[in-house]
Motif scaffolding. Structure first.
Motif, mmCIF file in Angstrom:
data_model
loop_
_atom_site.group_PDB
_atom_site.id
_atom_site.type_symbol
_atom_site.label_atom_id
_atom_site.label_comp_id
_atom_site.label_asym_id
_atom_site.label_seq_id
_atom_site.Cartn_x
_atom_site.Cartn_y
_atom_site.Cartn_z
ATOM 1 N N UNK A 100 24.206 36.015 56.909
ATOM 2 C CA UNK A 100 25.173 37.032 57.321
ATOM 3 C C UNK A 100 25.253 37.168 58.836
ATOM 4 N N UNK A 101 24.120 37.038 59.510
ATOM 5 C CA UNK A 101 24.082 37.298 60.959
ATOM 6 C C UNK A 101 24.757 36.209 61.790
ATOM 7 N N UNK A 102 24.999 35.047 61.204
ATOM 8 C CA UNK A 102 25.590 33.951 61.989
ATOM 9 C C UNK A 102 27.008 33.605 61.548
ATOM 10 N N UNK A 103 27.462 34.167 60.436
ATOM 11 C CA UNK A 103 28.792 33.812 59.917
ATOM 12 C C UNK A 103 29.900 34.308 60.835
ATOM 13 N N UNK A 104 30.896 33.461 61.032
ATOM 14 C CA UNK A 104 32.113 33.832 61.746
ATOM 15 C C UNK A 104 33.247 32.968 61.207
ATOM 16 N N UNK A 105 34.490 33.284 61.545
ATOM 17 C CA UNK A 105 35.605 32.521 60.972
ATOM 18 C C UNK A 105 35.543 31.012 61.211
ATOM 19 N N UNK A 106 34.903 30.579 62.289
ATOM 20 C CA UNK A 106 34.888 29.147 62.593
ATOM 21 C C UNK A 106 33.837 28.375 61.787
ATOM 22 N N UNK A 107 32.743 29.057 61.357
ATOM 23 C CA UNK A 107 31.721 28.325 60.596
ATOM 24 C C UNK A 107 31.660 28.738 59.130
ATOM 25 N N UNK A 108 32.515 29.675 58.745
ATOM 26 C CA UNK A 108 32.528 30.222 57.393
ATOM 27 C C UNK A 108 32.605 29.124 56.327
ATOM 28 N N UNK A 109 33.571 28.228 56.471
ATOM 29 C CA UNK A 109 33.794 27.185 55.453
ATOM 30 C C UNK A 109 32.578 26.266 55.349
ATOM 31 N N UNK A 110 32.033 25.866 56.489
ATOM 32 C CA UNK A 110 30.894 24.948 56.510
ATOM 33 C C UNK A 110 29.690 25.530 55.769
ATOM 34 N N UNK A 111 29.298 26.751 56.130
ATOM 35 C CA UNK A 111 28.105 27.335 55.525
ATOM 36 C C UNK A 111 28.333 27.720 54.063
ATOM 37 N N UNK A 112 29.513 28.237 53.754
ATOM 38 C CA UNK A 112 29.758 28.632 52.370
ATOM 39 C C UNK A 112 29.848 27.418 51.445
ATOM 40 N N UNK A 113 30.391 26.311 51.932
ATOM 41 C CA UNK A 113 30.404 25.111 51.102
ATOM 42 C C UNK A 113 28.980 24.655 50.794
ATOM 43 N N UNK A 114 28.099 24.719 51.795
ATOM 44 C CA UNK A 114 26.698 24.371 51.559
ATOM 45 C C UNK A 114 26.065 25.313 50.541
ATOM 46 N N UNK A 115 26.358 26.598 50.677
ATOM 47 C CA UNK A 115 25.791 27.585 49.761
ATOM 48 C C UNK A 115 26.320 27.390 48.341
ATOM 49 N N UNK A 116 27.589 27.055 48.211
ATOM 50 C CA UNK A 116 28.155 26.800 46.890
ATOM 51 C C UNK A 116 27.526 25.568 46.245
ATOM 52 N N UNK A 117 27.243 24.545 47.037
ATOM 53 C CA UNK A 117 26.622 23.340 46.484
ATOM 54 C C UNK A 117 25.240 23.637 45.908
ATOM 55 N N UNK A 118 24.506 24.533 46.543
ATOM 56 C CA UNK A 118 23.181 24.907 46.017
ATOM 57 C C UNK A 118 23.281 25.499 44.610
ATOM 58 N N UNK A 119 24.431 26.089 44.304
ATOM 59 C CA UNK A 119 24.597 26.703 42.985
ATOM 60 C C UNK A 119 24.573 25.670 41.861
#
Length: 333
Positions: A100-119
Motif C-alpha cells: 500500500x505504501x508504494x502504490x501509485x498510478x504509474x506502478x499499479x498495474x505492475x505490482x497488481x499483476x504480480x499479486x494476482x499471479x500469486x493467487x
C-alpha cells in the motif's frame, strides 16, 4: 515495554532462550486481532517475534498454512521456532514496506499483476498436512454478513435488528447464493495491499492464517477493491480482465464461463466482503478498543452503495446504504 506487561516478560524470556546473546524485542505493531509484533536484531540479522495469546488467536493455523504455502512456492515468512502453548513465534523478517505504501498510478498495474499471479498458487492450497482447509459455506458467509448488522447497524448506529433485516435479508440471500455458484479454490481470505509486503522489490504474503476453501473471485476482489484505497474503475476493470484470463488459463475457471458472469461474481463477492469489513471495523472499535479502523468505514460503504446500484435485485439495498447508513456513519464522527 513496561515491566508490568506479563506477556512481554514471558516473550522476552522465551526468545532469549533461543539466542546465545541477550536480545530485547522492540514493539513494531499490533494488528486488527490480538497479536503483537516485535523485532529483534542479532548481529546483522533481523527477526520478527510474534505474541499471539493462545486462547484468543492460536498460532497453529498460521504455522500449518505457512508450511503449505511455502511448499507451494508462495513467499511467506519462515517460522524459525514456535511455542504453541504460550503463543509465541520467531519468524524471518520481511521488512516494513507494505505494498500500500508504494502504490501509485504509474506502478499499479505492475505490482497488481504480480499479486494476482500469486493467487494461482494460493488457489491450489486446499489443505495442510493436518486437514483440509475450512469450507466457506452458506453459514460462514451469513455469519460474516451479520457482523455488519450487529456491530455497525445496531451497535454503532442504534438501528433495530428488525429494521436492518427488512433492508438486508434479500440482499444477503443474493450474496450467499453468489458464493455458492462459483468454482471453489484455496483462498487467503484477507488478500490486500496491507497484507502484501515488498522486500527487495519482490512481493511477500502475510496474515494468511484464516485461509479457507472458497470462491475463485474472493481474493482478487479483496485486492482490487481494497478497503484502504480506491482506484479508478478503468484500472480495476483492466486488472479484473487480466485475472479472468489468468484463472481460465490456470484451469481454475471453466472456459465456458463468460467474462460478464465472472464480473457479476466478482462484484457481488466484493459486496459481501465490504459489508463484512464495515462491520468488523466497528467491532474493532467497540469490542477491541481499536478506533483507528472507524476511518475506513465510509470508503468501504461507498463501494457497497456504488456496486450494488449496478444490479436491479440490489438497488433497494444500495439506496438504503446511500440514503441511511452512510449519512448516519458520517454524522456519528
Amino acid at each position: 515495554m513496561p515491566l508490568s506487561d506479563p506477556r512481554f516478560l514471558q516473550l522476552n524470556a522465551w526468545v532469549n532462550q533461543y539466542f546465545s546473546t541477550n536480545v530485547s524485542p522492540e514493539l513494531i505493531s499490533g494488528d486488527a486481532s490480538f497479536r503483537r509484533y516485535f523485532r529483534v536484531v542479532v548481529g546483522s540479522v533481523s527477526y520478527i517475534v510474534v505474541d499471539s495469546p493462545p486462547k484468543l488467536v492460536p498460532i497453529t493455523p498460521f504455522i500449518q498454512i505457512a508450511e503449505s504455502y511455502s511448499r507451494s512456492g508462495i513467499p511467506v515468512p519462515k517460522v524459525i521456532c514456535s511455542d504453541t502453548k504460550q503463543g509465541f513465534m520467531l519468524l524471518s523478517d520481511l521488512g516494513d514496506v507494505q505494498l500500500l505504501s508504494v502504490l501509485n498510478p504509474s506502478n499499479l498495474r505492475q505490482y497488481y499483476q504480480q499479486a494476482l499471479l500469486l493467487l494461482n498458487d494460493i488457489a491450489k492450497v486446499i489443505a495442510t498436512d493436518q486437514a483440509p482447509l475450512p469450507i466457506y459455506d452458506d453459514e460462514f458467509v451469513l455469519r460474516e454478513l451479520n457482523i455488519f448488522t450487529e456491530w455497525l447497524a445496531v451497535h454503532h448506529l442504534g438501528l433495530s435488528s428488525d429494521e436492518v433485516g427488512a433492508q438486508t435479508d434479500m440482499a444477503f440471500q443474493v450474496l450467499t447464493e453468489n458464493v455458492r455458484q462459483q468454482p471453489q479454490v484455496g483462498m487467503h481470505r484477507d488478500y490486500h495491499s496491507r497484507n502484501i509486503m515488498l522486500q527487495d522489490d519482490e512481493l511477500r504474503v502475510i496474515d494468511f492464517q484464516d485461509a479457507v476453501i472458497g470462491p475463485v473471485t474472493y481474493d482478487a476482489v479483496s485486492l482490487l477493491r481494497d478497503c484502504y484505497i480506491r482506484w479508478p474503475e478503468d484500472n480495476v476493470n483492466e486488472l479484473m480482465l487480466i485475472h479472468y484470463k489468468q484463472v481460465i488459463e490456470a484451469q481454475l475457471l471453466p472456459v465456458e464461463v463468460s467474462f460478464s458472469q465472472y464480473q457479476r461474481w466478482f462484484d457481488l463477492m466484493g459486496l459481501q466482503r465490504h459489508i463484512k469489513a464495515a462491520g468488523i471495523f466497528a467491532r474493532l472499535n467497540y469490542r477491541d478498543g481499536k478506533p483507528a479502523y472507524m476511518a475506513d468505514i465510509p470508503l468501504t460503504l461507498e463501494y457497497v452503495r456504488d456496486i450494488a446500484s449496478r444490479y436491479p435485485e440490489l438497488s433497494r439495498f444500495s439506496q438504503w446504504i446511500g440514503n441511511v447508513i452512510i449519512p448516519a456513519v458520517k454524522a456519528k464522527k
